[in-house]
Design an enzyme around this catalytic site. Structure first.
Site, short mmCIF file in Angstrom:
data_model
loop_
_atom_site.label_atom_id
_atom_site.label_comp_id
_atom_site.label_asym_id
_atom_site.label_seq_id
_atom_site.Cartn_x
_atom_site.Cartn_y
_atom_site.Cartn_z
N HIS A 113 -3.47 5.97 4.38
CA HIS A 113 -4.50 4.75 3.91
C HIS A 113 -4.22 3.62 4.30
CE1 HIS A 113 -6.11 1.94 0.35
NE2 HIS A 113 -6.60 2.48 1.05
N ALA A 152 -6.75 -14.44 -7.43
CA ALA A 152 -6.86 -13.66 -6.31
C ALA A 152 -8.24 -13.19 -5.05
CB ALA A 152 -6.93 -11.41 -6.84
N SER A 176 -11.08 -1.34 0.66
CA SER A 176 -9.77 -1.52 1.01
C SER A 176 -10.02 -1.47 2.56
CB SER A 176 -9.33 0.11 0.90
OG SER A 176 -9.41 0.82 -0.92
N LEU A 200 -3.81 -4.66 20.86
CA LEU A 200 -4.74 -5.48 21.66
C LEU A 200 -5.54 -4.04 22.36
CD1 LEU A 200 -3.87 -9.27 22.74
CD2 LEU A 200 -6.05 -8.05 21.46
N ASN A 211 -14.18 0.41 -5.50
CA ASN A 211 -15.35 1.16 -4.86
C ASN A 211 -16.32 1.89 -5.71
OD1 ASN A 211 -14.59 0.83 -2.48
ND2 ASN A 211 -13.21 2.47 -2.73
N ASP A 230 1.26 2.61 18.28
CA ASP A 230 0.42 1.46 18.28
C ASP A 230 0.90 0.87 17.71
OD1 ASP A 230 -1.44 2.26 19.89
OD2 ASP A 230 -3.46 2.06 17.75
N ALA A 277 -8.26 -7.32 -8.71
CA ALA A 277 -9.04 -8.81 -8.04
C ALA A 277 -10.03 -9.57 -8.49
CB ALA A 277 -9.65 -7.35 -6.70
N ASP A 281 0.71 -1.35 0.34
CA ASP A 281 0.11 0.49 -0.10
C ASP A 281 0.57 1.25 0.03
OD1 ASP A 281 -2.74 1.56 1.19
OD2 ASP A 281 -3.54 -0.11 0.92
#
Length: 449
Positions: free
Chosen positions: A222, A340, A391, A234, A320, A198, A335, A189
């Site tokens: 993104h 895929a 996505s 977590l 989309n 995080d 896709a 990406d």
């Protein structure tokens, strides 16, 4: 996604992608006879070939995937297609993150309500009373009591079960012992915010950039959002848990620039890197639009088939381009490739996202659906954001794949895809949902369906 067919040869990008029929030493010999002597293996295990004399044609060969990135004229590309041992030749197209989707006011409010923590004003007695009510309700619903946790980072009481709606929808509390530990998931990406609180403890050297001078640092957001959905911790620094497989090992490959665009060749570079790094799942929330009835990319299909043969599952966003209910656009590339695992998006009401591409022809088939509307995850700058799109659904599916691989490391590739589809919760027409909503692995001995 931008319209397919656009070709750019900027910043030294090759003009074409060539796929050989199979991995073989003959592939390097063919390129050497065409262009000249090869150089020693370089980055990512690639062999480089440069044409002799004034001819500027060059090639980069990835032997394991039997894929070459080449500079050629269209006439040379036509000649190459006629060569024995060549499976496909395609132009190096522009790829991008799917078209951004905005939340409508009702969806935004709904998402906000789902993320609102308990009040700071709760006293100890009221806390205990509400915990008891919650546990009783869970027991009556057959979910069992959920454990409670310590105060959150902001000082308010927060149960461990405080999760995003997407994690609740896929049954994240069904198998708490599964975290994706020992499983490598590559996210190709725009990179990752390397300074996000995080993720400061999980990266090490497992990042790479295939975008010119840009590092793996995400200047868009993104990629960080997708990485967070796959393997956010977590206990995030702030807010609810949002990561499906917090124990999975992330491999972050930057294949799209900070503007959200990249070249097919850069994605092939990232796929090769992920394969060489031992990825078992590759998550790709990117692509290009496809007209109804138009073919899928043969290059991607050959690459995906080779990944599957090595036990690696490629998971791709369907796109989309829809505007439901009036327009249902076909699944985009890559896709649409049969190799895929194509992912649609649903909202918290289990309806298809208005934008989510559908199975409207016999070429672009949907496999499964994931939460994709008002999805909360990490964002650049150390914060969080709620956004929508296929996505966002795709990394939910990739995270669940990691949980399956931890539960049974022997079920990989196509077998893993089949298992996930079998355990999905049916929602409606295959056109909109594929096999249904992806689910955390079922408990051993519990019937599925």
């Amino acid at each position: 996604m931008p319209g397919s067919g656009q070709v750019l040869n900027r910043d030294g990008h090759p003009t074409h992608i060539v796929v050989f029929e199979k991995p073989s030493e003959n592939n390097a010999a063919m390129l050497s006879s065409m262009l000249g002597d090869r150089s020693p293996k370089g980055a990512n295990g690639a062999l480089r070939f440069q044409a002799r004399g004034a001819r500027k044609t060059s090639a980069l060969l990835y032997e394991r995937l039997a894929v070459a990135e080449m500079d050629m004229t269209e006439a040379e590309a036509r000649d190459m297609r006629d060569q024995s041992g060549i499976a496909a030749v395609e132009r190096n197209e522009v790829m991008s993150i799917p078209r951004p989707v905005r939340l409508d006011p009702a969806e935004a409010q709904e998402a906000e309500e789902g993320l609102r923590p308990p009040s700071r004003a709760m006293g100890a007695e009221r806390d205990a009373y509400l915990r008891g009510v919650r546990d009783l309700a869970n027991m009556l619903l057959g979910e069992g009591p959920r454990p409670t946790g310590p105060a959150g980072a902001q000082g308010f009481w927060r149960p461990r079960s405080w999760t995003t709606w997407g994690l609740d929808a896929i049954g994240s509390d069904r198998r708490p012992e599964l975290t994706g530990e020992g499983v490598k998931v590559a996210v190709l990406d725009t990179g990752l915010d390397l300074t996000h609180p995080d993720f400061t403890d999980v990266l090490g050297a497992r990042t790479a950039s295939f975008v010119g001078t840009e590092t793996a640092q995400d200047g868009h957001g993104h990629g960080t959002h997708c990485c967070g959905t796959v393997a956010g911790p977590l206990q995030p620094a702030l807010g609810p848990r949002y990561g499906v497989a917090p124990g999975a090992e992330l491999l972050v490959g930057k294949v799209l620039a900070d503007d959200g665009f990249g070249m097919m060749s850069q994605i092939i570079d990232g796929i090769t890197w992920a394969l060489n790094e031992g990825a078992q799942v590759i998550s790709m929330s990117l692509g290009s639009a496809r007209a109804e009835g138009a073919g899928f990319s043969r290059v991607y299909e050959m690459v995906f088939r080779r990944l599957l043969s090595e036990g690696v599952l490629p998971i791709c966003a369907a796109g989309n381009e829809s505007d439901r209910p009036g327009l249902i656009a076909p699944v985009g590339n890559p896709a649409a490739c049969p190799g895929a695992m194509a992912v649609a998006a649903v909202d918290r009401r289990m309806d298809p996202g208005d934008f989510s591409c559908g199975q409207v022809d016999r070429i672009g088939l949907l496999d499964i659906a994931g939460p994709g509307v008002g999805v909360h995850s990490a964002w650049t700058g150390g914060g969080y954001r709620r956004i929508s799109g296929t996505s966002m659904a795709t990394p939910h599916v990739a995270g669940v794949a990691a949980l399956h691989l931890q539960a049974d490391p022997t079920t990989r590739g196509d077998d893993l895809r089949a298992l996930m589809k079998m355990q999905a919760t049916a929602l409606g027409p295959v056109r909109d949902f594929g096999a249904g909503l992806v689910q955390v692995p079922a408990n051993p001995g519990v019937p599925v369906g």
